[in-house]
Design an enzyme around this catalytic site. Sequence first.
Site, short mmCIF file in Angstrom:
data_model
loop_
_atom_site.label_atom_id
_atom_site.label_comp_id
_atom_site.label_asym_id
_atom_site.label_seq_id
_atom_site.Cartn_x
_atom_site.Cartn_y
_atom_site.Cartn_z
N GLY A 218 0.79 -1.22 0.00
CA GLY A 218 0.00 0.00 0.00
C GLY A 218 0.82 1.27 0.00
N GLU A 243 -5.49 -8.02 -7.47
CA GLU A 243 -5.19 -7.79 -6.06
C GLU A 243 -4.04 -6.82 -5.92
OE1 GLU A 243 -7.07 -9.02 -3.64
OE2 GLU A 243 -8.32 -10.04 -5.13
N LEU A 244 -4.21 -5.75 -5.17
CA LEU A 244 -3.18 -4.72 -5.02
C LEU A 244 -1.89 -5.30 -4.45
CD1 LEU A 244 -2.41 -1.70 -5.17
CD2 LEU A 244 -3.28 -1.47 -2.83
N ASP A 245 -0.80 -5.14 -5.19
CA ASP A 245 0.54 -5.57 -4.78
C ASP A 245 0.62 -7.06 -4.49
OD1 ASP A 245 1.32 -2.90 -4.94
OD2 ASP A 245 0.86 -2.51 -2.83
N GLU A 246 -0.21 -7.87 -5.15
CA GLU A 246 -0.24 -9.31 -4.90
C GLU A 246 0.16 -10.13 -6.13
OE1 GLU A 246 -0.72 -11.00 -2.22
OE2 GLU A 246 -1.66 -9.65 -0.78
#
Length: 301
Positions: A218, A243-246
């Site tokens: 994040g 998925e954020l940063d996944e």
Amino acid sequence: MNTTPTTGSPQEPMEHTATSEHVLTLDCRESPGIVHAISGFLLDHGCDIIDNKQYGDRGEGHFFMRVHFSSAPESFSTEQLRRDFTVLAEKWQMNWQLEPHGRKRRVLVMVSRMGHCLNDLLFRARTGDIPVEIVAVVSNHRDQEGLVQWHDIPFFHLPVTKDSKPAAEARLLEIVDEFDVELVVLARYMQVLSDGLSAKLAGRTINIHHSFLPSFKGAKPYHQAYDRGVKTVGATAHYVNAELDEGPIISQQVIDVDHTYTADDLVAVGRDAECAALRNAVRWHCEGRVLLLGNRTVVLR
């Protein structure tokens, strides 16, 4: 002094036979005989293996291979090799690609205000250090417009707000199609792509995150790291998914720090890690070294 040779005859210059080089990258279910079949195919087509990397994941029962090979240019064209290899690929149910060695991939870079990763990619593309042609740069700000124009590359300013985001993403897809883009690189582009856009660009979008994922996801990861008193800072280049940063991780870099570093110091030091991780990920992707295994990657270096 007599310099005339007394024995033998003058040496004739060595002849260098021109060759054509290709890279074959593939993955499929693990099974005995795959390597034998591929090497036999190359032998039958008059090819010579220059470099070979392979990996069998026993837990997943999956096989990965990257072969760099040469052949006489008059023997088989790229299209002929592809056409003939299709028969073998179908037999083993392979995911594969066969490309001329060194072919430059068409890349679109997205950036916001910070230009260090963009500048690194522009320089390395210009000098031929990475096999890419940067065909366009898209930004939600104008901070890097002058740098991009100096490199004589088209610059597109697409401001993003809550209301304008759908139109901006639609225009981005038009630019991707217009410039026949093969890879999108988020070089500190500080906007989250929508799920729909992430899906449409799946497998061909690389992001640089300024932390050693999965830690400090994040916003403001360096400040999160400072609050935890870290002794290394890192950066992670990964494929983008919903998925954020996944997304699957391709490359990571770390730099040692200590208690004397402020949060701003960590930000400054981290720029080097970001540039290194992103350039490696772009290079490996464009050289056909990165293959997906679920949410993981296999990098055949």
